[in-house]
Design a protein around this motif. Structure first.
Motif, short mmCIF file in Angstrom:
data_model
loop_
_atom_site.label_atom_id
_atom_site.label_comp_id
_atom_site.label_asym_id
_atom_site.label_seq_id
_atom_site.Cartn_x
_atom_site.Cartn_y
_atom_site.Cartn_z
N MET A 97 -13.96 18.38 -27.88
CA MET A 97 -12.60 17.85 -27.78
C MET A 97 -12.03 18.23 -26.42
O MET A 97 -11.38 19.26 -26.26
N ASN A 98 -12.30 17.41 -25.44
CA ASN A 98 -11.81 17.69 -24.10
C ASN A 98 -10.39 17.17 -23.91
O ASN A 98 -10.05 16.07 -24.35
N LEU A 99 -9.56 17.96 -23.24
CA LEU A 99 -8.20 17.55 -22.92
C LEU A 99 -8.16 17.04 -21.49
O LEU A 99 -8.93 17.49 -20.64
N SER A 100 -7.24 16.12 -21.21
CA SER A 100 -7.17 15.52 -19.87
C SER A 100 -6.74 16.55 -18.85
O SER A 100 -6.07 17.55 -19.17
N ASP A 101 -7.09 16.31 -17.59
CA ASP A 101 -6.72 17.22 -16.50
C ASP A 101 -5.21 17.33 -16.37
O ASP A 101 -4.68 18.41 -16.09
N GLU A 102 -4.50 16.22 -16.58
CA GLU A 102 -3.04 16.24 -16.48
C GLU A 102 -2.43 17.14 -17.55
O GLU A 102 -1.55 17.96 -17.26
N ILE A 103 -2.92 17.01 -18.78
CA ILE A 103 -2.43 17.85 -19.87
C ILE A 103 -2.74 19.32 -19.60
O ILE A 103 -1.89 20.20 -19.76
N LEU A 104 -3.96 19.60 -19.18
CA LEU A 104 -4.35 20.99 -18.90
C LEU A 104 -3.49 21.60 -17.81
O LEU A 104 -3.10 22.78 -17.89
N SER A 105 -3.18 20.81 -16.79
CA SER A 105 -2.34 21.31 -15.70
C SER A 105 -0.96 21.70 -16.21
O SER A 105 -0.41 22.74 -15.84
N VAL A 106 -0.37 20.86 -17.08
CA VAL A 106 0.95 21.15 -17.65
C VAL A 106 0.90 22.40 -18.51
O VAL A 106 1.77 23.28 -18.42
N LEU A 107 -0.13 22.52 -19.33
CA LEU A 107 -0.22 23.65 -20.26
C LEU A 107 -0.48 24.97 -19.53
O LEU A 107 0.06 26.01 -19.91
N LYS A 108 -1.31 24.91 -18.50
CA LYS A 108 -1.61 26.13 -17.75
C LYS A 108 -0.42 26.61 -16.93
O LYS A 108 -0.33 27.78 -16.57
N GLY A 109 0.51 25.69 -16.65
CA GLY A 109 1.68 26.05 -15.85
C GLY A 109 2.90 26.39 -16.67
O GLY A 109 3.97 26.62 -16.12
N GLY A 110 2.75 26.44 -18.01
CA GLY A 110 3.92 26.71 -18.85
C GLY A 110 3.62 27.67 -19.97
O GLY A 110 2.54 28.25 -20.07
N LYS A 111 4.60 27.86 -20.83
CA LYS A 111 4.47 28.71 -22.02
C LYS A 111 4.44 27.77 -23.23
O LYS A 111 5.36 26.96 -23.41
N ASN A 112 3.41 27.89 -24.07
CA ASN A 112 3.09 26.85 -25.04
C ASN A 112 3.29 27.28 -26.49
O ASN A 112 2.89 28.37 -26.89
N LEU A 113 3.88 26.37 -27.27
CA LEU A 113 4.08 26.57 -28.70
C LEU A 113 3.43 25.40 -29.44
O LEU A 113 3.74 24.24 -29.16
N LEU A 114 2.53 25.71 -30.36
CA LEU A 114 1.83 24.68 -31.12
C LEU A 114 2.47 24.51 -32.50
O LEU A 114 2.59 25.46 -33.26
N ALA A 115 2.89 23.28 -32.80
CA ALA A 115 3.38 22.96 -34.15
C ALA A 115 2.16 22.89 -35.06
O ALA A 115 1.32 22.01 -34.93
N PHE A 155 12.50 21.51 -23.54
CA PHE A 155 11.06 21.66 -23.45
C PHE A 155 10.41 20.30 -23.23
O PHE A 155 11.08 19.27 -23.31
N THR A 156 9.12 20.32 -22.97
CA THR A 156 8.35 19.09 -22.86
C THR A 156 7.49 18.95 -24.12
O THR A 156 6.76 19.88 -24.48
N LEU A 157 7.59 17.81 -24.79
CA LEU A 157 6.76 17.54 -25.95
C LEU A 157 5.41 17.04 -25.44
O LEU A 157 5.34 16.07 -24.67
N VAL A 158 4.34 17.72 -25.83
CA VAL A 158 3.00 17.41 -25.31
C VAL A 158 2.11 16.95 -26.47
O VAL A 158 2.01 17.64 -27.49
N ARG A 159 1.46 15.80 -26.27
CA ARG A 159 0.56 15.25 -27.29
C ARG A 159 -0.85 15.11 -26.70
O ARG A 159 -1.24 14.03 -26.25
N PRO A 160 -1.63 16.18 -26.70
CA PRO A 160 -2.95 16.15 -26.06
C PRO A 160 -3.94 15.18 -26.71
O PRO A 160 -4.88 14.73 -26.06
N PHE A 161 -3.75 14.86 -28.00
CA PHE A 161 -4.69 14.01 -28.74
C PHE A 161 -4.24 12.55 -28.83
O PHE A 161 -4.81 11.78 -29.59
N LEU A 162 -3.21 12.16 -28.09
CA LEU A 162 -2.59 10.86 -28.32
C LEU A 162 -3.56 9.69 -28.16
O LEU A 162 -3.40 8.65 -28.80
N ASN A 163 -4.58 9.84 -27.34
CA ASN A 163 -5.56 8.77 -27.14
C ASN A 163 -6.90 9.08 -27.82
O ASN A 163 -7.92 8.46 -27.50
N THR A 164 -6.86 10.03 -28.77
CA THR A 164 -8.07 10.42 -29.49
C THR A 164 -8.05 9.86 -30.90
O THR A 164 -7.11 10.11 -31.66
N PRO A 165 -9.05 9.08 -31.31
CA PRO A 165 -9.08 8.55 -32.68
C PRO A 165 -9.22 9.66 -33.72
O PRO A 165 -9.83 10.70 -33.46
#
Length: 327
Positions: free
Chosen positions: A1-19, A145-155
């Motif tokens: 399950m690879n995440l996009s480079d754009e998503i990884l960049s955002v997550l690595k630069g912030g503090k993350n909370l997973l619902a 905050f920024t709402l992040v959906r890393p799986f949005l293009n994953t079936p």
């Protein structure tokens, strides 16, 4: 399950909370984040609706301890009507509070391609414009905050295959099979069967639609000192109101059509110079006569005046900014 480079960049630069719910989607995202070395904590709602709800909470706490994660859990009240709408509002209010209190800059949710297509079909069936049809985005700015959906293009099928391959435990929410809820009916009879055959094409179509929308639609939501400003368009206003934490209901859309209003007792919407202004609704004891006169001369909507006064915002600067090209 690879995440996009754009998503990884955002997550690595912030503090993350997973619902987190311990369902298939959020569980897969949990382990995908671990695999990418992303730091994150958990937030969970226990709705007490099913026999296994408490077991899910207990195991989620154990999982957090195992991987040295903080976990925030809240027990939901009993909703007697309109469960899905009220439950959604309740959990996002909780998530927003945690983000504000503990400084989380990103809220991760496990929406995937099937959810996205399901949303598209639901909006299409109700009658919607292009902005509402697309609805979900991988990165969506909210108030705090920024709402992040890393799986949005994953079936969904890919998510389940990942869990099966890794032999990862998750819970199945049987309420997702209850067809009294519109979303479940559309998912079962339309979205899932279609994506089983055409997921690659749907994924490409969403990418093209996003690009075309950016080129054709002025859907930008700008900000001036905490006030969101956008075109006087219902779909775009809905997008801006959502950033303030309120998802419009059908009744609230009718309120908007009548003019300035307060939504859910927390978000004000006022119209000015062919623009919509969206802000956190506030009151004040009494606005001094001098300020009231200045606001009247500047044609500041009455609903907005307390916010300007409380935050010492110059009405002339606001008018000049709203009248300028906000693009």
């Amino acid at each position: 399950m690879n995440l996009s480079d754009e998503i990884l960049s955002v997550l690595k630069g912030g503090k993350n909370l997973l619902a987190f719910s311990y369902g298939s989607d959020s569980t897969a995202l949990f382990y995908a984040l671990l695999g990418e070395g992303i730091e994150f904590d958990l937030a969970m709602i226990n709705y007490k609706m099913r026999a296994q709800s408490d077991e899910e909470e207990l195991l989620a706490r154990a999982l957090a301890r195992e991987f040295d994660k903080k976990i925030f859990v809240k027990i939901a009240p009993k909703f007697t009507s309109d469960f899905q709408h009220k439950a959604r509002a309740f959990r996002y209010e909780f998530f927003a509070k945690i983000c504000a209190e503990f400084g989380y800059t990103n809220l991760l949710v496990a929406h995937h391609l099937n959810d996205r297509f399901e949303w598209f079909l639901r909006q299409f069936a109700r009658g919607a414009g292009v902005v509402e049809l697309l609805g979900m985005k991988e990165l969506e700015k909210r108030a705090n905050f920024t709402l992040v959906r890393p799986f949005l293009n994953t079936p969904k099928a890919e998510i389940l295959a990942f869990l099966e391959e890794k032999k990862i435990k998750f819970f199945i929410d049987e309420s997702n099979e209850n067809e009294k809820y519109e979303r479940n009916f559309i998912r079962k009879h339309f979205a899932t069967p279609f994506l089983e055959e055409f997921s690659a094409g749907v994924k490409k179509s969403f990418a093209y639609l996003e690009k075309d929308t950016r080129n054709l639609c002025d859907d930008e939501v700008a900000e001036f000192m905490g006030i969101l400003v956008c075109a006087k368009n219902e779909s775009i206003i809905a997008k801006a109101v959502k950033q303030k934490g309120v998802v419009l209901s059908a009744k609230q859309r009718k309120e908007l059509a009548k003019g300035d209003c307060v939504l859910s007792n927390k978000v004000g919407v006022a119209f000015m110079n062919d623009k919509a202004l969206i802000f956190e609704y506030e009151k004040c004891q009494k606005i001094p006569k001098k300020f009231k006169e200045n606001y009247r001369k500047a044609r500041i909507p009455k609903l907005l005046r307390a916010y300007l006064y409380n935050h010492s915002i110059d009405e002339k600067e606001l008018v000049a900014w709203v009248c300028a090209d906000c693009a």
